[in-house]
Design a protein around this motif. Structure first.
Motif: not given
Length: 179
Positions: A114-118, A122-123, A132-135, A161-165
């Motif tokens: 959830x933190x990574x999405x924020x 993203x929702x 992937x598109x947002x990253x 990068x950390x959020x995407x991982x």
């Protein structure tokens, strides 16, 4: 011997409470917000540390309490005591988080996800394709090669990068194959 007639009183709350002796309609307190016709069954304090209450409907109570600070005018000790008392009353909710009843969203994502999405903006119900598109878009915007010497952009790129991982690893666990 006189036989008692069976009561047809089902006690629907809309008209009267269960077991009411009177067959008159129950009095309903309306919301204290001017012009609102809904029942006011949510109490809210009129001022900090006051026993007086407003009675709002659910929508107006949420609006009223949105920016409310219950600790205004209290010393640090009094504020800590009040916080401890409130936490003691919420211990069942805290224990339920262990069973993922009290977790974020619908329980399909962890707090880290959830933190990574924020971080990616993203929702909580975003699909992996959107992630992937947002990253990619954010990585292009904040890449250190494009903004050389900008420490803020460098830090933001690391967060992205950390959020995407985190989200990529979650997707791999969910699908069982590399994302």
């Amino acid at each position: 011997m006189t036989r008692q007639k069976r009561s047809d009183d089902w006690g629907f709350p809309r008209w009267r409470p269960y077991g009411a002796k009177s067959r008159d309609a129950a009095r309903v307190r309306l919301c204290d917000r001017v012009g609102c016709d809904l029942p006011g069954d949510r109490p809210a304090p009129k001022s900090p540390n006051s026993k007086e209450r407003w009675y709002f409907c659910e929508g107006h109570a949420a609006e009223y309490n949105k920016n409310w600070n219950y600790f205004v005018g209290l010393s640090k000790e009094e504020a800590a005591k009040r916080a401890a008392e409130e936490e003691a009353g919420a211990s069942a909710f805290r224990r339920s988080a262990h069973y993922q009843w009290g977790g974020p969203g619908d329980g399909t994502r962890s707090r880290d996800e959830m933190r990574a999405l924020s971080v990616l903006g993203l929702d909580s119900d975003a699909e992996y394709k959107e992630i992937r598109t947002a990253y990619r878009q954010l990585a292009k915007e904040h890449h250190p090669d494009l903004k050389q010497g900008d420490k803020d952009a460098e830090q933001r790129f690391r967060e992205i990068q950390a959020a995407y991982d985190v989200l990529k690893a979650a997707e791999e666990r969910k699908t069982g194959k590399p994302a």
